[in-house]
Design an enzyme around this catalytic site. Sequence first.
Site, mmCIF file in Angstrom:
data_model
loop_
_atom_site.group_PDB
_atom_site.id
_atom_site.type_symbol
_atom_site.label_atom_id
_atom_site.label_comp_id
_atom_site.label_asym_id
_atom_site.label_seq_id
_atom_site.Cartn_x
_atom_site.Cartn_y
_atom_site.Cartn_z
ATOM 1 N N ASP A 36 93.492 -17.270 55.668
ATOM 2 C CA ASP A 36 92.676 -16.941 56.852
ATOM 3 C C ASP A 36 91.180 -16.830 56.571
ATOM 4 O OD1 ASP A 36 94.759 -16.952 58.561
ATOM 5 O OD2 ASP A 36 94.995 -14.781 58.682
ATOM 6 N N HIS A 249 74.856 -23.549 32.375
ATOM 7 C CA HIS A 249 75.405 -23.297 33.715
ATOM 8 C C HIS A 249 75.916 -21.859 33.866
ATOM 9 C CE1 HIS A 249 76.044 -27.847 34.624
ATOM 10 N NE2 HIS A 249 74.788 -27.476 34.696
ATOM 11 N N ASP A 266 67.375 -19.312 37.496
ATOM 12 C CA ASP A 266 67.336 -20.646 38.113
ATOM 13 C C ASP A 266 68.001 -20.475 39.473
ATOM 14 O OD1 ASP A 266 67.664 -23.256 38.963
ATOM 15 O OD2 ASP A 266 68.376 -24.006 37.026
ATOM 16 N N ASP A 277 64.631 -25.558 44.213
ATOM 17 C CA ASP A 277 65.248 -25.419 42.887
ATOM 18 C C ASP A 277 64.172 -24.968 41.900
ATOM 19 O OD1 ASP A 277 66.805 -25.680 40.634
ATOM 20 O OD2 ASP A 277 67.001 -27.860 40.735
ATOM 21 N N HIS A 360 69.135 -31.446 28.008
ATOM 22 C CA HIS A 360 69.256 -31.991 29.374
ATOM 23 C C HIS A 360 68.036 -32.822 29.733
ATOM 24 C CE1 HIS A 360 66.497 -28.922 31.028
ATOM 25 N NE2 HIS A 360 67.173 -28.009 30.346
ATOM 26 N N HIS A 364 65.511 -34.298 38.348
ATOM 27 C CA HIS A 364 66.460 -35.016 39.209
ATOM 28 C C HIS A 364 65.839 -35.088 40.599
ATOM 29 C CE1 HIS A 364 67.471 -30.989 40.751
ATOM 30 N NE2 HIS A 364 67.520 -30.602 39.481
ATOM 31 N N HIS A 371 70.801 -31.740 43.791
ATOM 32 C CA HIS A 371 70.758 -32.986 43.007
ATOM 33 C C HIS A 371 70.917 -34.087 44.049
ATOM 34 C CE1 HIS A 371 71.906 -31.200 38.830
ATOM 35 N NE2 HIS A 371 70.957 -30.531 39.422
ATOM 36 N N GLU A 411 61.651 -29.902 34.890
ATOM 37 C CA GLU A 411 62.306 -28.712 34.333
ATOM 38 C C GLU A 411 62.635 -28.809 32.844
ATOM 39 O OE1 GLU A 411 66.422 -28.162 35.652
ATOM 40 O OE2 GLU A 411 66.142 -29.767 37.107
ATOM 41 N N TYR A 415 66.349 -24.147 24.112
ATOM 42 C CA TYR A 415 67.468 -23.195 24.011
ATOM 43 C C TYR A 415 67.857 -23.086 22.542
ATOM 44 C CZ TYR A 415 67.323 -24.977 28.743
ATOM 45 O OH TYR A 415 66.867 -25.381 29.985
ATOM 46 N N ARG A 432 63.509 -22.054 30.305
ATOM 47 C CA ARG A 432 63.345 -23.254 31.144
ATOM 48 C C ARG A 432 62.307 -22.918 32.207
ATOM 49 N NH1 ARG A 432 68.145 -24.154 32.088
ATOM 50 N NH2 ARG A 432 68.615 -23.327 34.146
ATOM 51 N N GLU A 434 60.922 -24.611 35.828
ATOM 52 C CA GLU A 434 61.273 -25.685 36.771
ATOM 53 C C GLU A 434 60.502 -25.536 38.076
ATOM 54 O OE1 GLU A 434 65.407 -25.646 38.076
ATOM 55 O OE2 GLU A 434 65.239 -27.733 38.719
HETATM 56 N N1 GLY Z 1 69.731 -25.663 39.471
HETATM 57 C C1 GLY Z 1 70.282 -26.859 39.014
HETATM 58 C C2 GLY Z 1 69.301 -27.638 38.287
HETATM 59 O O1 GLY Z 1 68.288 -27.137 37.885
HETATM 60 O O2 GLY Z 1 69.463 -28.806 38.141
HETATM 61 MN MN MN Z 2 67.004 -28.658 38.821
HETATM 62 MN MN MN Z 3 67.416 -25.413 38.723
#
Ligand code: GLY
Ligand code: MN
Ligand code: MN
Length: 463
Positions: A36, A249, A266, A277, A360, A364, A371, A411, A415, A432, A434
């Site tokens: 529900d 993540h 983030d 973002d 990474h 993006h 994304h 970004e 690390y 990071r 961004e």
């Molecule tokens: N928050 C997801 C990224 O930075 O791609």
């Molecule tokens: Mn991002």
């Molecule tokens: Mn991000």
Amino acid sequence: MTVYQKRRALVAKALKAAGGGIAILPTAPESPRNRDSDFPYRHDSYLFYLTGFSEPDSWLAIDSSGKTTLFCRPKDLEREIWDGIRLGPKAAVAGLNVDAAFSVDELDAKMPLLLSNQQAVWFPFATHRGLETQVDGWLGKVRARIRFGAECPQSQHDLCKLLDEMRLIKDVHEIAILRRAGAISAGAHVRAMQTSSSMLRKPPKSAGYLVPREYHLEAELLHEFRRHGSQYPAYTSIVAAGANACILHYRADTAELKAGDLCLIDAGCELDGYASDITRTFPANGKFTPAQRTLYDIVLAAQEAAIKVTKPGKRFTDPHDAATRVLVQGMLDVGLLDKKKHGSVDDVLLSGAYRQFYMHRTGHWMGMDVHDCGDYTEPGSKPRPERDPLGEMVMKKPPRILRAGMVLTIEPGIYVRPAKGVPKEFWNIGIRIEDDALVTAKGCELMTRGVPVKADEIEALMC
Ligand code: GLY
Ligand code: MN
Ligand code: MN
């Protein structure tokens, strides 16, 4: 014409240019959470892009003559008492400026009629579970009528390809919302930073004292998003105290924010269907340690290098390459990478040894989806042979050329997990930074700089 009518007219024009046909598009399904109770409903971005309509169970059809047909939930007093007002097909015609609207209950009856005598059918491939089968079923019904003069579409095309190209270049309507989403999210980061230092300043035995934890900062973010009208976060917020920042993540959880540790946030809101973002990394108590500051300034210099090459005519990969070069130089300078073992910046770029600390990409596309859609390679270009990171030769298309109206994140990060040969002073530091960049005629506009990024400015904000 509304912005949605203009976009639909562009779809019709593209179908016509491709020889005629019809595009069909469902919205996203509802998703049950448990008995529900559903997950908060989020419309399909493509359907919303073409209609501004966010009710579940909606479908849109556009043919190359420009005729638009909408299917939506029928009016139903009983259901509306429980779940809320429905627009209904009758009001949808004027409300959404479509040519015709029907109840979704009529979808299977009407769709074969809409598909009859069309050259081609365009629908999103591999994004809506079961859609191919559904379209096959409708086409089967058209074929069954061939004897009575109906012609069946001869070909099927991926509608995403067409819509992705449109969505990649943001129009003024979208840019205005993206700027506002960026400003709200920036304010939320400011609030979280200030909450962190003020919670840590409170003496442990004072009235109302709480052990400061990641979720306290997440609560501040959510409060700030919502009080400015954001419907929900654009993605699950990362609030990572101390070593948790090295988990890419990580989700906001219960870890304590401690003096001497960094906190990486983030997080970004979604506003009226558009994402933001932002990542900021700050000292939980408002004062960087010398080791933290050293790495922070390297990441910031990397981001600045990337920002400089985020402009029309540059390739999508240029910001990444510029940022990585600065990060690698920094890693060699501070001893994260041993110069004697790893050699020069170019040696490290070639060997990929930097990936121990930077694993990474630097950005993006961003838009309706955090994304966002859009090819990362230049359309119409020829693949050429290139060596991949593992040394294999692969055929690759050249990266996308940046154009005004594209929106991408910038970004970079570092690390540092504890490891042999890595200076101990840097262990468990994760950083990071961004921001969201709109490519403009001559460069880029950072839409998320309402939150400070320079270390001194962050310290001043948190004192
Ligand atoms: N928050 C997801 C990224 O930075 O791609
Ligand atoms: Mn991002
Ligand atoms: Mn991000």
